[in-house]
Structures are given as C-alpha cells and as structure tokens.
Write a protein that holds these residues in place. Structure first.
Motif, mmCIF file in Angstrom:
data_model
loop_
_atom_site.group_PDB
_atom_site.id
_atom_site.type_symbol
_atom_site.label_atom_id
_atom_site.label_comp_id
_atom_site.label_asym_id
_atom_site.label_seq_id
_atom_site.Cartn_x
_atom_site.Cartn_y
_atom_site.Cartn_z
ATOM 1 N N SER A 1 0.815 -1.219 0.000
ATOM 2 C CA SER A 1 0.000 0.000 0.000
ATOM 3 C C SER A 1 0.844 1.262 0.000
ATOM 4 O O SER A 1 0.330 2.350 -0.280
ATOM 5 N N GLN A 2 2.136 1.152 0.302
ATOM 6 C CA GLN A 2 3.006 2.326 0.270
ATOM 7 C C GLN A 2 3.421 2.692 -1.150
ATOM 8 O O GLN A 2 3.930 3.785 -1.390
ATOM 9 N N ASN A 3 3.223 1.780 -2.088
ATOM 10 C CA ASN A 3 3.479 2.055 -3.500
ATOM 11 C C ASN A 3 2.196 2.560 -4.147
ATOM 12 O O ASN A 3 1.117 2.445 -3.568
ATOM 13 N N ILE A 4 2.289 3.088 -5.359
ATOM 14 C CA ILE A 4 1.059 3.579 -5.987
ATOM 15 C C ILE A 4 0.168 2.432 -6.445
ATOM 16 O O ILE A 4 -1.032 2.607 -6.615
ATOM 17 N N ALA A 5 0.775 1.239 -6.616
ATOM 18 C CA ALA A 5 -0.011 0.119 -7.120
ATOM 19 C C ALA A 5 0.709 -1.192 -6.829
ATOM 20 O O ALA A 5 1.924 -1.224 -6.623
ATOM 21 N N THR A 6 -0.070 -2.264 -6.818
ATOM 22 C CA THR A 6 0.455 -3.626 -6.780
ATOM 23 C C THR A 6 -0.102 -4.341 -7.998
ATOM 24 O O THR A 6 -1.314 -4.357 -8.206
ATOM 25 N N SER B 1 6.552 4.440 -12.889
ATOM 26 C CA SER B 1 6.268 4.809 -11.501
ATOM 27 C C SER B 1 6.897 3.767 -10.572
ATOM 28 O O SER B 1 7.897 3.150 -10.913
ATOM 29 N N ASP B 2 6.282 3.561 -9.409
ATOM 30 C CA ASP B 2 6.899 2.669 -8.419
ATOM 31 C C ASP B 2 5.956 1.564 -7.951
ATOM 32 O O ASP B 2 5.787 1.358 -6.746
ATOM 33 N N PRO B 3 5.319 0.825 -8.856
ATOM 34 C CA PRO B 3 4.455 -0.256 -8.382
ATOM 35 C C PRO B 3 5.263 -1.436 -7.860
ATOM 36 O O PRO B 3 6.443 -1.595 -8.203
#
Length: 208
Positions: A121-126, A169-171
C-alpha cells in the motif's frame, strides 16, 4: 473478504466492462465463459475480497446492467481503461481499487488472493508482471489512492495508457503463481485458446 491493517486504505473492486470489443467482434463482458455473463462472474469473484464492487461502463451503457450490481459510469470520457480507473479513484478518494478487465476469463480466486496478500500500500499500485511480454499488467492491479494524482499528471501530458504509468512509476510487480490466469482474450483466436485451456483444466496450475 481479506482483513487488512487499519492504516491500509480499504479495498473496492472494479470490473472494467466498457470496452467496444472491436477486435473480438462481440461484447466481451457478455460472454459466458463460466456459466454466466463475464461482467457478473468477475464482480462476484471480487465481492469475496472487496468492500464494494462496481461494474465500470461508459455512461450510455449503465442501464444495461442487472440492478443487483453497482455501476460506476466513466466521468473521464473516451479514455478506455484509463478513464475507468480515474473515475473510480475520483469517486471515493480514500479507497484503493482492485481493477480487473472483463477479458480475463481464466482469472481465479488464487490470483486475486495472491495479489491482495502481497499488496504494497506504500506504492502507488500492486500489479503482476505479464507472462506474455514481461511488462506490468495494469488491468489486474490494485491502484492505491496515491495513484490518482500520478494518473492525473500523466493525463496532463496527454498519456492515457495505464501500463505506461506503471512502467514509469513505483508499483510492486509480482510474478503470478498461475500465468494462465492473466491471459487476455481480445480476438476470436484468443477465445479459442482460452476455451481449450478451460476445458483441459489447465487454469488450476501455472505449471501446465
């Protein structure tokens, strides 16, 4: 429903069913892969894991959905899946959204559960890495609330491809325990292959 820590945003589900299915030649959301229309099959699957589940449509389609199911018409228009994702995030800004496309007939509970259990949840997506091209698969992804401004930023650059957002991004990108579950069906040829896999029972294991 899978319980989560209180600090993690609650999870809604979204079935993307507003595509025009030009390559398939028939509405993909209406195909009965598993005994009922795919849009309802997917919504029922997500309902096991999510607080609320919505079927995403273009505004003119919403009245075609069974009243037993919630709908979420696009408010970002003519953008395909990108518009559906943004519309969901805008509608409930404190929620994360587990987004799945209706053209994933082999998707199963195992794939959904694995994604949620490994959610970052700390990333924009999983998301999952596609077993077919090695790129992130945006249409079976948990989009966190923080992804909303990121997506808007890309929209401001005239980029409306959710895959490009994930690639830049950072998923968290996961390997699927069952690669077959991520198979997109966009053409009659894809449909024939999916039917073969379903009838052979290969969906059960990614080792087939």
């Amino acid at each position: 429903m899978i319980s989560k820590d209180n600090n993690i945003p609650p999870l809604n589900g979204l079935v993307l069913a507003g595509g025009k299915s030009r390559r398939m030649g028939t509405d993909k959301d209406l195909i009965k892969w598993n005994g009922r229309e795919q849009r309802y099959y997917m919504a029922d699957m997500l309902n096991k894991f999510c607080e609320e589940v919505y079927i995403s449509y273009r505004p003119e389609q919403a009245n075609d959905v069974d009243a037993a199911y919630k709908t979420l018409p696009d408010t970002f228009l003519n953008m395909g899946p990108f518009g559906g994702i943004l519309s969901a995030l805008r509608s409930q800004r404190d929620k994360a959204w587990l987004v799945v496309a209706c053209d994933l007939p082999l998707l199963d509970d195992e794939a959904i559960r694995f994604l949620i259990m490994n959610r970052a949840s700390q990333n924009i997506a999983t998301t999952y890495e596609s077993p077919f091209d090695g790129l992130p698969e945006p249409l079976i992804t948990i989009w966190e609330p923080e992804s909303y401004p990121v997506l808007l930023n890309y929209l401001g650059k005239d980029i409306t491809c959710p895959r490009k957002v994930l690639m830049n991004s950072d998923p968290l990108i996961l390997k699927s325990p069952n690669p077959n579950a991520l198979m997109n069906v966009n053409t009659p040829e894809d449909a024939a292959k999916a039917k073969e896999i379903l009838s052979a029972g290969k969906i059960i294991s990614g080792n087939e």
